[in-house]
Design a protein around this motif. Structure first.
Motif, PDB file in Angstrom:
ATOM      1  N   ALA A   1       0.839  -1.200   0.000  1.00  0.00           N
ATOM      2  CA  ALA A   1       0.000   0.000   0.000  1.00  0.00           C
ATOM      3  C   ALA A   1       0.871   1.245   0.000  1.00  0.00           C
ATOM      4  O   ALA A   1       2.031   1.224   0.431  1.00  0.00           O
ATOM      5  CB  ALA A   1      -0.910  -0.007   1.224  1.00  0.00           C
ATOM      6  N   LYS A   2       0.284   2.334  -0.461  1.00  0.00           N
ATOM      7  CA  LYS A   2       0.956   3.633  -0.407  1.00  0.00           C
ATOM      8  C   LYS A   2       0.344   4.430   0.741  1.00  0.00           C
ATOM      9  O   LYS A   2      -0.875   4.516   0.856  1.00  0.00           O
ATOM     10  CB  LYS A   2       0.784   4.374  -1.731  1.00  0.00           C
ATOM     11  CG  LYS A   2       1.409   3.638  -2.916  1.00  0.00           C
ATOM     12  CD  LYS A   2       1.026   4.273  -4.234  1.00  0.00           C
ATOM     13  CE  LYS A   2       1.581   3.458  -5.402  1.00  0.00           C
ATOM     14  NZ  LYS A   2       1.125   3.969  -6.709  1.00  0.00           N
TER      15      LYS A   2
ATOM     16  N   ARG B   1      -3.196   2.922  -3.784  1.00  0.00           N
ATOM     17  CA  ARG B   1      -3.284   4.360  -3.555  1.00  0.00           C
ATOM     18  C   ARG B   1      -4.139   4.667  -2.328  1.00  0.00           C
ATOM     19  O   ARG B   1      -3.896   5.636  -1.604  1.00  0.00           O
ATOM     20  CB  ARG B   1      -3.918   5.028  -4.787  1.00  0.00           C
ATOM     21  CG  ARG B   1      -4.190   6.523  -4.644  1.00  0.00           C
ATOM     22  CD  ARG B   1      -3.060   7.306  -5.184  1.00  0.00           C
ATOM     23  NE  ARG B   1      -3.265   8.735  -5.184  1.00  0.00           N
ATOM     24  CZ  ARG B   1      -2.600   9.572  -6.000  1.00  0.00           C
ATOM     25  NH1 ARG B   1      -1.731   9.106  -6.867  1.00  0.00           N
ATOM     26  NH2 ARG B   1      -2.786  10.864  -5.920  1.00  0.00           N
ATOM     27  N   ASN B   2      -5.109   3.814  -2.094  1.00  0.00           N
ATOM     28  CA  ASN B   2      -6.043   4.029  -0.995  1.00  0.00           C
ATOM     29  C   ASN B   2      -5.752   3.144   0.218  1.00  0.00           C
ATOM     30  O   ASN B   2      -6.657   2.778   0.967  1.00  0.00           O
ATOM     31  CB  ASN B   2      -7.472   3.827  -1.499  1.00  0.00           C
ATOM     32  CG  ASN B   2      -7.938   4.984  -2.362  1.00  0.00           C
ATOM     33  OD1 ASN B   2      -8.256   6.060  -1.856  1.00  0.00           O
ATOM     34  ND2 ASN B   2      -7.949   4.785  -3.673  1.00  0.00           N
TER      35      ASN B   2
ATOM     36  N   GLU C   1      -9.602   8.244  -1.818  1.00  0.00           N
ATOM     37  CA  GLU C   1      -9.116   9.601  -2.046  1.00  0.00           C
ATOM     38  C   GLU C   1      -9.881  10.246  -3.194  1.00  0.00           C
ATOM     39  O   GLU C   1      -9.996   9.676  -4.281  1.00  0.00           O
ATOM     40  CB  GLU C   1      -7.621   9.543  -2.378  1.00  0.00           C
ATOM     41  CG  GLU C   1      -7.004  10.870  -2.742  1.00  0.00           C
ATOM     42  CD  GLU C   1      -5.563  10.722  -3.186  1.00  0.00           C
ATOM     43  OE1 GLU C   1      -5.063  11.653  -3.844  1.00  0.00           O
ATOM     44  OE2 GLU C   1      -4.933   9.681  -2.883  1.00  0.00           O
ATOM     45  N   LYS C   2     -10.378  11.434  -2.944  1.00  0.00           N
ATOM     46  CA  LYS C   2     -11.024  12.172  -4.021  1.00  0.00           C
ATOM     47  C   LYS C   2      -9.955  12.835  -4.885  1.00  0.00           C
ATOM     48  O   LYS C   2      -9.144  13.606  -4.372  1.00  0.00           O
ATOM     49  CB  LYS C   2     -11.944  13.251  -3.453  1.00  0.00           C
ATOM     50  CG  LYS C   2     -13.209  12.733  -2.799  1.00  0.00           C
ATOM     51  CD  LYS C   2     -14.088  13.908  -2.397  1.00  0.00           C
ATOM     52  CE  LYS C   2     -15.356  13.448  -1.729  1.00  0.00           C
ATOM     53  NZ  LYS C   2     -16.222  14.591  -1.338  1.00  0.00           N
TER      54      LYS C   2
ATOM     55  N   ILE D   1      -4.390  14.118   0.674  1.00  0.00           N
ATOM     56  CA  ILE D   1      -5.380  13.057   0.603  1.00  0.00           C
ATOM     57  C   ILE D   1      -6.643  13.473   1.315  1.00  0.00           C
ATOM     58  O   ILE D   1      -6.605  13.886   2.482  1.00  0.00           O
ATOM     59  CB  ILE D   1      -4.838  11.742   1.200  1.00  0.00           C
ATOM     60  CG1 ILE D   1      -3.673  11.229   0.375  1.00  0.00           C
ATOM     61  CG2 ILE D   1      -5.945  10.699   1.318  1.00  0.00           C
ATOM     62  CD1 ILE D   1      -3.063   9.956   0.901  1.00  0.00           C
ATOM     63  N   GLN D   2      -7.743  13.407   0.593  1.00  0.00           N
ATOM     64  CA  GLN D   2      -9.045  13.690   1.191  1.00  0.00           C
ATOM     65  C   GLN D   2      -9.908  12.471   0.945  1.00  0.00           C
ATOM     66  O   GLN D   2     -10.263  12.152  -0.189  1.00  0.00           O
ATOM     67  CB  GLN D   2      -9.685  14.925   0.544  1.00  0.00           C
ATOM     68  CG  GLN D   2     -11.060  15.259   1.121  1.00  0.00           C
ATOM     69  CD  GLN D   2     -11.684  16.432   0.393  1.00  0.00           C
ATOM     70  OE1 GLN D   2     -11.034  17.055  -0.441  1.00  0.00           O
ATOM     71  NE2 GLN D   2     -12.928  16.710   0.691  1.00  0.00           N
ATOM     72  N   SER D   3     -10.221  11.731   1.982  1.00  0.00           N
ATOM     73  CA  SER D   3     -10.958  10.477   1.817  1.00  0.00           C
ATOM     74  C   SER D   3     -12.447  10.706   1.796  1.00  0.00           C
ATOM     75  O   SER D   3     -12.953  11.595   2.484  1.00  0.00           O
ATOM     76  CB  SER D   3     -10.600   9.506   2.942  1.00  0.00           C
ATOM     77  OG  SER D   3      -9.270   9.079   2.800  1.00  0.00           O
TER      78      SER D   3
END
Length: 450
Positions: free
Chosen positions: A193-194, A226-227, A318-319, A446-448
């Motif tokens: 994962a990142k 990414r998530n 992430e948006k 990052i905005q989840s």
């Protein structure tokens, strides 16, 4: 082995093998007709035997000994697209799709495929799809065909004219073949994962998906990591068995199911990006009605299966900040909308991408005619269903998004056949493209979405 009659001890059933259509599935059907308008084959033929309630009546008639398992029975059963739209429309939730698959199992044993159908079944369903190494070899040959200039030569010389029209159409829209992710990540136990780690998930790569759409598998891995997800690709996984079960080969379906259940036994979640595969994995318990031990294992396995759009929606993603400026419409793959009840999740993901303008598609959950390999085995009906579908696709869009490889190929045929210029894309691809644009711009915040 003969089967105990399905209806009553006093009724002699003409289902002669184990695993017949389940009486409990049709018991609630009162032939009200609510299913008729939902059925693509009834829409086209107007014939009762090609409607859901008509097929249920035929299956019940065989169980009651009134009808033999013969061509008269087999044709309506195999003309069904198994799109599950009738179950969505049915007030009693009659599982017509499950009945169809069970009936096909009886037909295949009573009337084994012969001639060309028998050769195709043996070559593809038995000799190719269950064997990942052979699928990779096929992918390599297709890649050579595209890159060597052979494809251009074949097209320019008119050699394709000797092939059936529907196969020529499929060749004309063949996607660019890349490297299968199973081959690319073969030596890696896990793709890390990142950023902050949320979960470890296992991924079904699929057979056709990893050969024809390896770029979508790659995009799926990119989006998952990414998530915050570690991604594991179990080496022992195999074909989901959907094509076999749809063809009535339930025995091979069970064998493949057992292999996958074992391959993913250590996984907490199994992520799928192909609607047909995901629906099949969730239906595994139905294959083991007569094997309680395996049914229990199948139920535990199926509970772990999630479509990629559902998983992202439920766990947060992430948006993206960067625009993908496009007008698009969304097609509901039958086995995502009707089979798994997933409709809003992919749409919300698409609308979270800046610049995406979504145009509503009338009857978005109407079948496109792909239905596994239905477009190859029933090309005339598949073509008629596709024509009806394309009439609902808005002309003023640049992209058509969906979540199933079979639909992508079929809709690409429709776009080409009817002179459209829309691009066919998988929902997860658009999200991945937006993330890549973020990276190019250096957007790291990052905005989840939760």
């Amino acid at each position: 082995m003969k089967q105990i009659p399905a209806c009553s001890p006093n009724v002699k059933s003409n289902y002669l093998w184990s695993d017949p259509p389940d009486e409990n599935k049709w018991a609630d059907c009162v032939h009200c007709g609510m299913c008729l308008e939902s059925c693509p084959t009834y829409e086209i033929t107007g014939q009762e035997q090609h409607s859901p309630r008509g097929r249920v009546h035929l299956m019940k008639s065989v169980a009651e000994g009134k009808l033999e398992v013969n061509e008269q029975f087999a044709d309506p059963v195999f003309q069904c697209l198994d799109c599950r739209a009738c179950t969505t429309a049915c007030p009693a939730d009659v599982d017509v799709g499950g009945l169809i698959e069970e009936a096909r199992g009886q037909i295949r044993q009573a009337m084994p495929p012969t001639g060309v159908k028998g050769l195709v079944s043996k070559a593809f369903l038995e000799g190719l799809f269950p064997h990942p190494a052979r699928m990779q070899t096929l992918g390599g040959l297709l890649k050579f065909y595209q890159k060597s200039g052979l494809q251009k030569l074949v097209r320019s010389t008119g050699l394709l004219r000797i092939m059936p029209k529907h196969l020529v159409e499929m060749e004309s829209i063949m996607p660019k073949i890349g490297m299968p992710v199973r081959k690319k990540y073969k030596s890696k136990g896990m793709i890390p994962a990142k950023g902050k780690v949320k979960n470890t998930v296992a991924m079904l790569t699929g057979c056709i998906m990893d050969v024809m759409f390896s770029d979508i598998n790659e995009a799926t891995i990119n989006v998952l990591t990414r998530n915050g997800n570690h991604v594991v690709i179990p080496k022992e996984q195999t074909c989901c068995g959907a094509l076999h079960v749809h063809a009535g080969d339930r025995e091979t379906g069970r064998r493949l199911a057992k292999q996958n259940i074992e391959a993913f036994k250590d996984a907490d979640r199994v992520i799928v990006n192909a609607a047909g595969c995901g629906c099949m994995l969730k239906d595994y318990p139905e294959l083991f009605r007569e094997e309680p031990e395996w049914k229990e294992k199948a139920e535990a396995f199926s509970a772990k299966v999630q479509d990629i759009s559902k998983y992202l929606h439920d766990t947060g993603y992430e948006k993206p900040k960067s625009e993908i400026k496009t007008r698009l419409t969304y097609h509901d793959a039958c086995h995502l909308a009707h089979g798994q009840g997933i409709r809003k999740e992919p749409r919300e993901i698409l609308l979270d991408i800046p610049g995406v303008e979504m145009v509503n598609m009338p009857n978005a959950d109407r079948c496109c005619g792909s239905a596994g390999i239905y477009n190859l085995t029933n090309p005339e009906m598949a073509g008629a269903v596709l024509e009806s579908k394309m009439q609902n696709v808005p002309e003023d869009v640049e992209m058509i998004s969906m979540g199933n490889p079979g639909c992508m190929l079929q809709m690409a045929v429709g776009v080409k056949k009817y002179g459209r210029n829309q691009r066919i894309v998988h929902t997860v691809q658009l999200l991945d493209w937006a993330y890549k644009k973020d990276d190019e711009r250096g957007v790291n915040t990052i905005q989840s979405r939760r």
